[in-house]
Design an enzyme around this catalytic site. Structure first.
Site, mmCIF file in Angstrom:
data_model
loop_
_atom_site.group_PDB
_atom_site.id
_atom_site.type_symbol
_atom_site.label_atom_id
_atom_site.label_comp_id
_atom_site.label_asym_id
_atom_site.label_seq_id
_atom_site.Cartn_x
_atom_site.Cartn_y
_atom_site.Cartn_z
ATOM 1 N N CYS A 1 4.918 -34.460 40.917
ATOM 2 C CA CYS A 1 5.421 -34.526 39.557
ATOM 3 C C CYS A 1 4.491 -33.736 38.658
ATOM 4 O O CYS A 1 3.577 -33.051 39.118
ATOM 5 C CB CYS A 1 5.481 -35.979 39.081
ATOM 6 S SG CYS A 1 6.416 -37.080 40.167
ATOM 7 N N LEU B 1 9.644 -35.400 40.143
ATOM 8 C CA LEU B 1 10.359 -34.859 41.293
ATOM 9 C C LEU B 1 10.481 -36.019 42.265
ATOM 10 O O LEU B 1 9.495 -36.449 42.864
ATOM 11 C CB LEU B 1 9.589 -33.700 41.925
ATOM 12 C CG LEU B 1 10.191 -33.090 43.199
ATOM 13 C CD1 LEU B 1 11.556 -32.480 42.925
ATOM 14 C CD2 LEU B 1 9.245 -32.041 43.782
ATOM 15 N N ASN C 1 0.925 -38.138 39.538
ATOM 16 C CA ASN C 1 1.403 -36.928 40.213
ATOM 17 C C ASN C 1 0.840 -36.934 41.623
ATOM 18 O O ASN C 1 -0.377 -36.988 41.803
ATOM 19 C CB ASN C 1 0.917 -35.679 39.460
ATOM 20 C CG ASN C 1 1.126 -34.397 40.253
ATOM 21 O OD1 ASN C 1 2.024 -34.308 41.075
ATOM 22 N ND2 ASN C 1 0.294 -33.403 39.988
ATOM 23 N N GLY C 2 1.703 -36.880 42.637
ATOM 24 C CA GLY C 2 1.220 -36.802 44.012
ATOM 25 C C GLY C 2 1.894 -37.800 44.918
ATOM 26 O O GLY C 2 2.983 -38.302 44.629
#
Length: 655
Positions: free
Chosen positions: A2, A54, A79-80
């Site tokens: 993301c 995402l 994020n990740g």
């Protein structure tokens, strides 16, 4: 995978204003998270978190971010991926610390772990790639953190009285407080390294959080917060060398295959289609082979090819794919298609970046995203298992050079330089049928001239800095610059290895790998909304690699020896044994041909003087030598060109 961004503004502003500013920042990261977006704001404190998603795990609304912990203490933008998050849930349950789960996302697992163990203990227990920003309501503290090896990016910095942070610089630039003042000292670093190494960024006052670091910023004293490590690569090096794995070659290969296989299996967890990059080289072939070994269906693999000799690995990748039985997709790219990517590069990377393999990396990511949302990559094998040619040079050429008097080395360097790189290439091409296979190499002319430079270095550390530098004295190139200290120049930060090759491997893993390779892969993939995962950088693989003795990594003049033994269990040796080839493009000929007018415009002497960033004389000299064919200065020139293109794009996009 993301994108995240946000800020803290101590002046206090209306909630609508804060939200509007955060929305503007978040929109700059849509490519990183096209599936969903979220925003959280605490008007009383003046803090905002925003996230672009995402969707990979838990595609439902239960995975929406920013996400709150069950009791409301923590709010996170993440994020990740956390690959062991299911095991962490089991551990929480065993400790009677699990909340009533709302979904099955790893982000929900992370905030539950924060509640049970605190942030730093959670970081120690997580296996994954990540960057996050979390607001601790109880302690009134903002916490930023980044994964151990630096797979996911995180920028931050003060602009006046506003603290900004985000996955990419373009998000920070969208805030009205941002000041786009170019840091000439960082520009000097860029000329040396092809990238701006952490903790620096191209703009004054903005920094990158280093891998394995956490930054705690209490709102009561926000400027007191300083990044500090929760995991140190040098500690892994010291511990591994102090506790080596004493076993046979077969046992060592078994241990490596078991750990790498476990890491790959964990990274295949996904709620969306998943595949892998496959170049046909040792690293990507090993990853794909171990993926296929545990997969019930054919793994989707992807590669691109070029028509130019010396740059095409597609045929090798196809042969490996056929043997393993993968569902393979290849695309042959014309030079015109690759060149069409160049105008997009300044926007993709958002600060100067000039590793020219950025072009094929973008193209293979674009191809891959047509069919899958996640791709595994083989990056990291060279740094962990001794794959780069410079490690072999350190063991052979440099060791021998130490016994030569200075005048002899100077004479040898002069002799090598009397023949142009093009002439060396021609000589080697004619002699290649007579040469042993291990002596064959790509671009021998450039390597001969690099060897000449090496011969003039006073010690091994200077040798490494030389081979890691595109411009050898960038401080003299950038007007008004003082080149800052980095890992490569600050001896106090160097790992203790007792061996030059191992020292170089440890240095590359902390500089070239996170600052160049992982940046390239992250930005090129995320520009296509593709998540990439790098199983060789699982910290448990890293720790095992440093317990392996050097002779199991480099043997008989060949790097990645043990990794090859693992691969040979799955793929015939003949399919993967060939000279090492970089993932590059024929940049030297492009600059003399289809890119010549574009480059001439950016390197115009009058323009360089007006912009006043560079001394134009050495740039023009290299440009003229390159055009004449006397020298191949493609990489040095590309560094300047990428800054010039980025500068032009930045001015066009400024408000």
């Amino acid at each position: 995978m993301c994108g995240l961004t946000g800020f803290w503004n101590g002046r206090g502003a209306g909630g609508e204003t804060l939200r509007d500013q955060a929305e503007s920042m978040s929109r700059q990261l849509t490519h990183r998270g096209p599936d969903d977006s979220g925003l959280w704001c605490d008007e009383a404190v003046g803090i905002v978190l925003a996230q672009r998603r995402l969707s990979i795990l838990d595609l439902s609304d239960a995975g929406h971010q920013p996400m709150h912990s069950a009791g409301g203490r923590y709010v996170i933008a993440f994020n990740g991926e956390i690959y062991n998050h299911l095991q962490l849930r089991e551990r929480l349950a065993a400790e009677s610390a699990a909340p009533a789960w709302r979904g099955h996302s790893d982000t929900e697992t992370v905030v539950a772990c924060f509640v049970a163990w605190g942030i730093e203990r959670t970081l120690q227990r997580c296996v994954g790639m990540f960057a996050f920003a979390v607001w601790d309501r109880q302690e009134r503290t903002l916490v930023l953190a980044r994964d151990r090896m630096g797979e996911k990016p995180l920028y931050y910095g003060w602009c006046s009285d506003t603290f900004l942070f985000g996955s990419e610089l373009k998000a920070l630039k969208a805030h009205p407080a941002f000041s786009a003042d170019i840091d000439r000292n960082a520009l000097a670093l860029f000329l040396r390294h092809d990238c701006v190494p952490a903790p620096y960024a191209i703009y004054r006052g903005i920094f990158k959080l280093r891998p394995g670091h956490v930054l705690r910023m209490p709102i009561d004293a926000p400027r007191d917060g300083q990044p500090r490590p929760y995991w140190r690569y040098n500690d892994v090096v010291s511990k591994g060398l102090g506790d080596p794995l004493v076993c046979s070659d077969t046992e060592a290969a078994d241990a490596l295959e078991k750990q790498l296989g476990a890491s790959i299996s964990a990274q295949m967890l996904s709620d969306v289609p998943l595949g892998a990059f496959l170049s046909g080289g040792i690293d990507s072939s090993t990853v794909v082979a171990l993926m296929q070994a545990v997969s019930r269906r054919s793994v989707k693999t992807f590669t691109i090819g070029f028509e130019e000799d010396g740059y095409d690995e597609a045929a090798h990748a196809a042969a490996v794919a056929r043997h393993l039985g993968t569902e393979h997709t290849e695309l042959y790219v014309r030079s015109a298609d690759a060149i069409d990517v160049i105008p997009r590069l300044p926007f993709i990377f958002c600060e100067p970046f000039s590793d020219c393999s950025q072009i094929p990396t973008f193209l293979v990511s674009q191809l891959t995203r047509r069919e899958v949302s996640v791709a595994l990559s083989g990056d990291g094998g060279d740094e962990l298992f001794g794959g780069y040619n410079r490690y072999l040079t350190a063991r052979t050429t440099w060791k021998r050079m130490l016994h030569l008097p200075k005048f002899a080395r100077q004479a040898m360097a002069g002799a090598l330089r009397t023949i142009s790189p093009a002439a060396w290439d021609s000589l080697v091409e004619h002699a290649e049928p007579l040469l042993p296979k291990r002596w064959r190499m790509s671009t021998p002319g450039d390597k001969a001239h690099k060897l000449a430079e090496v011969l003039l270095q006073p010690n091994g550390h200077a040798f490494f800095l030389n081979v890691a530098s595109q411009w050898k004295d960038p401080e003299s190139m950038v007007i008004g610059a003082r080149e800052p200290s980095t890992l490569l120049t600050d001896a106090d930060t160097w790992p203790s290895t007792g061996n030059l090759a191992q020292w170089m491997m440890a240095m590359d893993a902390q500089s070239y790998l996170p600052d160049d390779i992982l940046v390239k892969v992250d930005r090129a993939a995320m520009a296509n909304s593709l998540e990439t995962r790098v199983p060789m950088l699982d910290h448990r693989v890293v720790e095992l690699a440093w317990r392996l003795p050097l002779h199991q990594k480099i043997r008989h003049g060949q790097g990645k020896w043990l990794l090859r033994q693992v691969l040979y269990r799955h793929v015939p040796k003949a399919l993967v044994e060939r000279p090492k080839m970089g993932f590059g493009v024929p940049l030297d000929s492009w600059l003399r041909g289809p890119l010549r007018d574009w480059a001439e415009t950016l390197l115009d002497e009058k323009r360089l003087r007006q912009e006043s960033y560079f001394d134009p004389i050495p740039i023009r000299q290299k440009w003229e030598e390159h055009l004449s064919g006397r020298r191949n200065w493609q990489h040095a020139l590309w560094t300047v060109l990428m800054f010039q293109a980025w500068l032009e794009a930045s001015r066009r996009s400024s408000p």
